[in-house]
Scaffold this motif. Structure first.
Motif, PDB file in Angstrom:
ATOM      1  N   LEU A 187       0.826  -1.202   0.000  1.00 40.29           N
ATOM      2  CA  LEU A 187       0.000   0.000   0.000  1.00 40.29           C
ATOM      3  C   LEU A 187       0.864   1.257   0.000  1.00 40.29           C
ATOM      4  CD1 LEU A 187      -3.056  -0.175  -0.044  1.00 40.29           C
ATOM      5  CD2 LEU A 187      -3.072   0.562   2.355  1.00 40.29           C
ATOM      6  N   VAL A 188       1.976   1.199   0.775  1.00 44.45           N
ATOM      7  CA  VAL A 188       2.872   2.349   0.847  1.00 44.45           C
ATOM      8  C   VAL A 188       3.459   2.641  -0.526  1.00 44.45           C
ATOM      9  CG1 VAL A 188       4.907   3.311   1.999  1.00 44.45           C
ATOM     10  CG2 VAL A 188       3.446   1.662   3.195  1.00 44.45           C
ATOM     11  N   ASP A 189       3.887   1.590  -1.198  1.00 46.19           N
ATOM     12  CA  ASP A 189       4.478   1.735  -2.524  1.00 46.19           C
ATOM     13  C   ASP A 189       3.478   2.370  -3.475  1.00 46.19           C
ATOM     14  OD1 ASP A 189       6.066   1.390  -4.829  1.00 46.19           O
ATOM     15  OD2 ASP A 189       5.113  -0.545  -5.225  1.00 46.19           O
ATOM     16  N   ARG A 190       2.272   1.816  -3.503  1.00 48.89           N
ATOM     17  CA  ARG A 190       1.242   2.340  -4.395  1.00 48.89           C
ATOM     18  C   ARG A 190       0.894   3.784  -4.032  1.00 48.89           C
ATOM     19  NH1 ARG A 190      -2.091  -0.479  -7.570  1.00 48.89           N
ATOM     20  NH2 ARG A 190      -1.577  -2.660  -7.942  1.00 48.89           N
ATOM     21  N   GLY A 191       0.801   4.039  -2.749  1.00 47.71           N
ATOM     22  CA  GLY A 191       0.452   5.376  -2.272  1.00 47.71           C
ATOM     23  C   GLY A 191       1.477   6.408  -2.710  1.00 47.71           C
ATOM     24  N   LEU A 192       2.760   6.071  -2.517  1.00 52.48           N
ATOM     25  CA  LEU A 192       3.835   6.994  -2.894  1.00 52.48           C
ATOM     26  C   LEU A 192       3.778   7.312  -4.380  1.00 52.48           C
ATOM     27  CD1 LEU A 192       6.916   5.625  -0.918  1.00 52.48           C
ATOM     28  CD2 LEU A 192       5.822   7.843  -0.655  1.00 52.48           C
ATOM     29  N   ARG A 193       3.450   6.291  -5.161  1.00 49.10           N
ATOM     30  CA  ARG A 193       3.426   6.477  -6.607  1.00 49.10           C
ATOM     31  C   ARG A 193       2.156   7.169  -7.093  1.00 49.10           C
ATOM     32  NH1 ARG A 193       7.248   3.409  -9.251  1.00 49.10           N
ATOM     33  NH2 ARG A 193       8.693   2.544  -7.743  1.00 49.10           N
ATOM     34  N   LEU A 194       1.192   7.275  -6.198  1.00 49.36           N
ATOM     35  CA  LEU A 194      -0.075   7.901  -6.570  1.00 49.36           C
ATOM     36  C   LEU A 194      -0.044   9.412  -6.334  1.00 49.36           C
ATOM     37  CD1 LEU A 194      -2.748   6.779  -7.625  1.00 49.36           C
ATOM     38  CD2 LEU A 194      -3.585   6.747  -5.281  1.00 49.36           C
ATOM     39  N   ILE A 195       0.858   9.871  -5.451  1.00 47.79           N
ATOM     40  CA  ILE A 195       0.817  11.271  -5.017  1.00 47.79           C
ATOM     41  C   ILE A 195       0.951  12.236  -6.185  1.00 47.79           C
ATOM     42  CG2 ILE A 195       1.994  13.036  -3.637  1.00 47.79           C
ATOM     43  CD1 ILE A 195       2.733  10.858  -1.674  1.00 47.79           C
ATOM     44  N   MET A 196       1.994  12.079  -6.975  1.00 48.48           N
ATOM     45  CA  MET A 196       2.233  13.056  -8.051  1.00 48.48           C
ATOM     46  C   MET A 196       1.168  13.014  -9.147  1.00 48.48           C
ATOM     47  SD  MET A 196       6.278  13.654  -8.487  1.00 48.48           S
ATOM     48  CE  MET A 196       6.748  11.964  -8.786  1.00 48.48           C
ATOM     49  N   PRO A 197       0.792  11.810  -9.651  1.00 50.34           N
ATOM     50  CA  PRO A 197      -0.292  11.807 -10.644  1.00 50.34           C
ATOM     51  C   PRO A 197      -1.580  12.441 -10.115  1.00 50.34           C
ATOM     52  CG  PRO A 197       0.772   9.666 -10.606  1.00 50.34           C
ATOM     53  CD  PRO A 197       1.371  10.459  -9.485  1.00 50.34           C
ATOM     54  N   THR A 198      -1.892  12.165  -8.855  1.00 52.22           N
ATOM     55  CA  THR A 198      -3.117  12.733  -8.282  1.00 52.22           C
ATOM     56  C   THR A 198      -3.050  14.249  -8.260  1.00 52.22           C
ATOM     57  OG1 THR A 198      -3.321  10.793  -6.884  1.00 52.22           O
ATOM     58  CG2 THR A 198      -4.633  12.702  -6.273  1.00 52.22           C
ATOM     59  N   LEU A 199      -1.924  14.779  -7.769  1.00 50.27           N
ATOM     60  CA  LEU A 199      -1.755  16.236  -7.729  1.00 50.27           C
ATOM     61  C   LEU A 199      -1.907  16.821  -9.131  1.00 50.27           C
ATOM     62  CD1 LEU A 199       1.248  16.970  -5.343  1.00 50.27           C
ATOM     63  CD2 LEU A 199      -1.135  17.634  -5.078  1.00 50.27           C
ATOM     64  N   THR A 200      -1.239  16.187 -10.097  1.00 51.66           N
ATOM     65  CA  THR A 200      -1.253  16.697 -11.470  1.00 51.66           C
ATOM     66  C   THR A 200      -2.665  16.722 -12.030  1.00 51.66           C
ATOM     67  OG1 THR A 200       0.881  15.647 -11.742  1.00 51.66           O
ATOM     68  CG2 THR A 200      -0.196  16.416 -13.720  1.00 51.66           C
ATOM     69  N   LEU A 201      -3.363  15.603 -11.833  1.00 49.96           N
ATOM     70  CA  LEU A 201      -4.688  15.475 -12.442  1.00 49.96           C
ATOM     71  C   LEU A 201      -5.696  16.392 -11.758  1.00 49.96           C
ATOM     72  CD1 LEU A 201      -6.097  13.947 -14.660  1.00 49.96           C
ATOM     73  CD2 LEU A 201      -6.660  12.163 -13.048  1.00 49.96           C
ATOM     74  N   SER A 202      -5.508  16.658 -10.453  1.00 48.58           N
ATOM     75  CA  SER A 202      -6.556  17.381  -9.739  1.00 48.58           C
ATOM     76  C   SER A 202      -6.374  18.897  -9.778  1.00 48.58           C
ATOM     77  CB  SER A 202      -6.634  16.910  -8.288  1.00 48.58           C
ATOM     78  OG  SER A 202      -5.408  17.106  -7.655  1.00 48.58           O
ATOM     79  N   LEU A 203      -5.174  19.365 -10.133  1.00 51.74           N
ATOM     80  CA  LEU A 203      -4.930  20.816 -10.023  1.00 51.74           C
ATOM     81  C   LEU A 203      -5.890  21.654 -10.870  1.00 51.74           C
ATOM     82  CD1 LEU A 203      -2.737  22.841  -8.715  1.00 51.74           C
ATOM     83  CD2 LEU A 203      -2.287  23.260 -11.107  1.00 51.74           C
ATOM     84  N   LEU A 204      -6.060  21.236 -12.118  1.00 52.96           N
ATOM     85  CA  LEU A 204      -6.937  21.990 -13.019  1.00 52.96           C
ATOM     86  C   LEU A 204      -8.358  22.035 -12.447  1.00 52.96           C
ATOM     87  CD1 LEU A 204      -7.089  23.338 -15.847  1.00 52.96           C
ATOM     88  CD2 LEU A 204      -8.014  21.179 -16.636  1.00 52.96           C
ATOM     89  N   GLN A 205      -8.829  20.873 -11.985  1.00 56.86           N
ATOM     90  CA  GLN A 205     -10.182  20.803 -11.428  1.00 56.86           C
ATOM     91  C   GLN A 205     -10.283  21.646 -10.162  1.00 56.86           C
ATOM     92  OE1 GLN A 205      -9.797  18.516 -13.727  1.00 56.86           O
ATOM     93  NE2 GLN A 205     -11.808  19.059 -14.481  1.00 56.86           N
ATOM     94  N   MET A 206      -9.229  21.571  -9.352  1.00 48.07           N
ATOM     95  CA  MET A 206      -9.194  22.373  -8.125  1.00 48.07           C
ATOM     96  C   MET A 206      -9.430  23.841  -8.461  1.00 48.07           C
ATOM     97  SD  MET A 206      -6.066  21.626  -5.621  1.00 48.07           S
ATOM     98  CE  MET A 206      -5.760  19.900  -5.461  1.00 48.07           C
ATOM     99  N   ALA A 207      -8.666  24.327  -9.441  1.00 45.29           N
ATOM    100  CA  ALA A 207      -8.765  25.733  -9.817  1.00 45.29           C
ATOM    101  C   ALA A 207     -10.152  26.056 -10.351  1.00 45.29           C
ATOM    102  CB  ALA A 207      -7.703  26.055 -10.871  1.00 45.29           C
TER     103      ALA A 207
END
Lengths: 323, 352
Positions: free
Chosen positions: B212-232
């Motif tokens: 889970l830790v491995d998957r979680g670490l690898r999820l952080i950057m894609p999640t940030l990238t994908l959500s920024l536009l929507q966030m704004a």
């Protein structure tokens, strides 16, 4: 006595007329970031179109410097994996990115305005047909469709014949053979095909409202032709939202083209746009990640400037249009 | 309501048939499309020369010898049934054909479903993150309109809207993977959804691949990238919607009867301001899904978007077509869903 003074001075002296343009510019320049945006955009255009004239390098000449050269006075942004000067390439890429986006925006706006105005003015089955088409195209997943069409065109699947003077002209501007310019222009056509719909809908709404106005009826009563009414009354009167939407579209197209090029289905090597330059450094991103900084920054600056300008234009042209 | 739903679903079905038909026709008519790719592949992979019978057999196998409309109806509905070739169930019954290249001769549906969990995880986390950040920010800057924070938020949303996702992704890699590694901090691994083997991070110690830790670490950057536009976009929308609601009479009434401000905002204003946001979010979901194409490419995250790019690169049209169908169904479905949900949450809206 006082009354006489007033009469001679303040009332008879007509206030200086403020033209529409001055009014708009006055409101526009209150938006400081938009003014900065205008300068940044001008800077990007000048650097891209005039910059290469002062560059000693050819954008495709290899080994003008070391492979992966550092930032030096001779190569301000270093050299890439085959020793091409990055700064020169950036400027030529800017020509492609900016001009491509400009062509797509202008052409798609023209189509959108015509379709929207005709559809709103005549109504009936013309309107029904046009708007069904717009609805249909707006429900499609745009990005994957663009990717598929672009992938097909790269494999020679979309034979569009451009008049030769056109490909020669763009080839001259982009410093490439007419055949390669044709490839970029096909990409432009694909982008145009998916860009005009929202503007058509917007203009149609405007025209529907304007057509109900008394002056439209008066023009009709005076015997003006439909074409005259559309061209002289409908379109000029809906110009404010058209300009605003077109500005935002321009920014959108720059990003879309860059996105397509970034995943490898936009502008094809050895030509480069800012998006495909970013794609080019992807393989080395773990070795020298700073190489991804500059081409992306150019796209970001362009798109942010345009967004600020669009925002200020919206406030300046039509204060009621606040979104 | 029932009539409306039936009509909308009927229309949606037509849209899907039409759009799939257009795309199918494009791919089918493309000169030098699938056959050249396949023949080239055969030529490379086999020692035997390609003879005319082989070409005929291949064409039959992929229905390429049929007229366009028959090829389409067989692909979409499994009709007409022909004697000289295997039956097809058609897309309508879940048969999307066989993959040509990405995973040769495997049913496309299976190929498509394999990366689905990864994409779903990425979409869920980034949608949730965007909402959790956007709504409070939008509400705060609306309540404190023209304050310093409000200006900051407005500037920030402009940045977010103008930011090309692929550049943002690269910059995140530059910061969190490259610089963090140099600074000796626990850096984020920049590629893949799951590690191939165990690895060691500073301060965090050994990370086991696939945990889970491995998957979680690898999820952080894609999640940030994908959500920024929507966030704004969503925080801007929440702010605008909230500003409009705060001007309404019932908010003034609530204040006039002496409710504390926090209660007015949370109970009376926010709940009404969020209604239009529901539509926006529902309509944005297919876009997010499609936008994941770019994000997944940057981070080499094994989701459906990356599969689509692979399929395009290798000219695997059945897989590309199937992905497009899934996305079209989602888009059209989201449109209907948005309308329906809207009527459910806002009793003022009636559907004729």
């Amino acid at each position: 006595m006082a009354v006489a003074e007033l009469g001679s001075q303040d009332i008879l002296a007509r206030p200086r007329e403020v033209s529409q343009l001055e009014l708009v510019w006055g409101r526009f320049s209150k938006h400081k970031l938009a003014v900065v945006g205008v300068w940044v955009l001008i800077g990007l255009f000048v650097a891209s179109f005039a910059g290469p004239l002062f560059s000693p390098y050819d954008p495709e000449a290899q080994f003008v410097g070391p492979i992966f050269g550092d930032l030096t006075a001779a190569n301000p942004f270093g050299t890439d994996d085959v020793g091409r000067d990055v700064m020169t390439r950036l400027m030529y890429a800017g020509r492609i990115s900016l001009l491509l986006a400009l062509v797509v925006t202008v052409a798609s706006s023209a189509i959108g305005v015509v379709v929207g105005a005709v559809s709103g003015y005549f109504g009936g089955w013309v309107d029904a047909l046009a708007m069904r088409l717009v609805d249909f195209m707006l429900t499609l997943p745009i990005l994957p469709l663009l990717l598929i069409m672009s992938a097909m065109s790269i494999r020679g699947g979309l034979p569009i014949a451009f008049p030769e003077p056109l490909t020669r002209l763009f080839g001259w501007i982009w410093d490439m053979t007419p055949e390669r310019a044709e490839g970029v222009l096909i990409l432009a056509v694909i982008l145009i095909a998916f860009q005009w719909q929202s503007l058509a809908r917007l203009v149609r709404g405007q025209v529907l409202a304007l057509r109900a106005q008394a002056y439209s009826e008066a023009a009709q009563a005076l015997g003006a032709s439909s074409l005259h009414i559309i061209a002289r009354h409908m379109i000029p009167n809906s110009l404010a939202p058209i300009i605003v939407a077109t500005t935002f579209n321009f920014g959108g197209v720059i990003i879309t083209e860059a996105a397509l090029s970034f995943v490898g289905f936009g502008v094809q090597a050895p030509s480069a746009s800012w998006g495909s330059m970013l794609n080019g450094v992807r393989d080395f991103i773990m070795l020298q990640p700073w190489r991804a900084f500059v081409p992306g920054l150019a796209i970001f600056l362009a798109s942010m400037s345009i967004n600020f300008i669009g925002d200020a234009l919206r406030d300046a042209l039509d204060p009621r249009l606040k979104l | 309501m029932t009539n409306y739903l039936i009509r909308r679903l009927g229309e949606s079905f037509l849209v899907l048939v039409l759009s799939s038909g257009v795309v199918f026709a494009m791919l089918y008519l493309a000169p030098g499309g699938p056959m050249t790719e396949i023949l080239e592949f055969r030529r490379q992979s086999s020692r035997f020369p390609v003879n005319p019978e082989d070409i005929e057999r291949l064409k039959r196998q992929f229905d390429l010898d049929l007229p366009l409309w028959q090829a389409y109806t067989r692909w979409a509905f499994g009709w007409p049934v022909l004697d000289d070739r295997p039956n097809r169930a058609g897309v309508i019954r879940g048969d999307l054909g066989l993959s040509w290249r990405v995973s040769q001769n495997e049913p496309t549906l299976q190929v498509l479903l394999r990366p689905l969990p990864n994409t779903l995880i990425l979409m869920t986390t980034s949608t949730l993150l965007a909402l959790v950040v956007a709504v409070p920010i939008g509400v705060y800057s609306a309540v404190n309109q023209y304050s310093r924070v409000d200006y900051l938020v407005t500037a920030g949303t402009f940045l977010g809207i103008s930011m090309p996702v692929f550049w943002l992704g690269s910059m995140l890699i530059l910061l969190f993977s490259f610089q963090f590694k140099q600074w000796g901090l626990p850096y984020l691994p920049p590629g893949s959804a799951v590690a191939a083997r165990d690895y060691v991070l500073p301060l965090l110690g050994e990370i086991e691949a696939g945990t889970l830790v491995d998957r979680g670490l690898r999820l952080i950057m894609p999640t940030l990238t994908l959500s920024l536009l929507q966030m704004a976009a969503w925080s801007r929308f929440t702010r605008a919607s909230m500003l409009e609601v705060l001007r309404q009479d019932y908010v003034r009434t609530a204040r006039a009867k002496g409710l504390i401000e926090r209660f007015v905002i949370a109970r009376h204003a926010l709940r009404n301001a969020l209604i239009p946001l529901i539509t926006i979010v529902t309509l944005a979901l297919p876009g997010l899904y499609g936008g994941a194409i770019i994000t997944e490419t940057i981070f080499n995250y094994q989701g459906m978007g990356l599969l689509f790019i692979d399929a395009l690169t290798q000219s695997d049209w059945p897989v590309a077509l199937a992905y497009l169908m899934v996305l079209s169904v989602l888009t059209v479905g989201a449109n209907v869903l948005a309308d329906v949900v809207y009527t459910l949450v806002d009793p003022r809206i009636r559907i004729a």
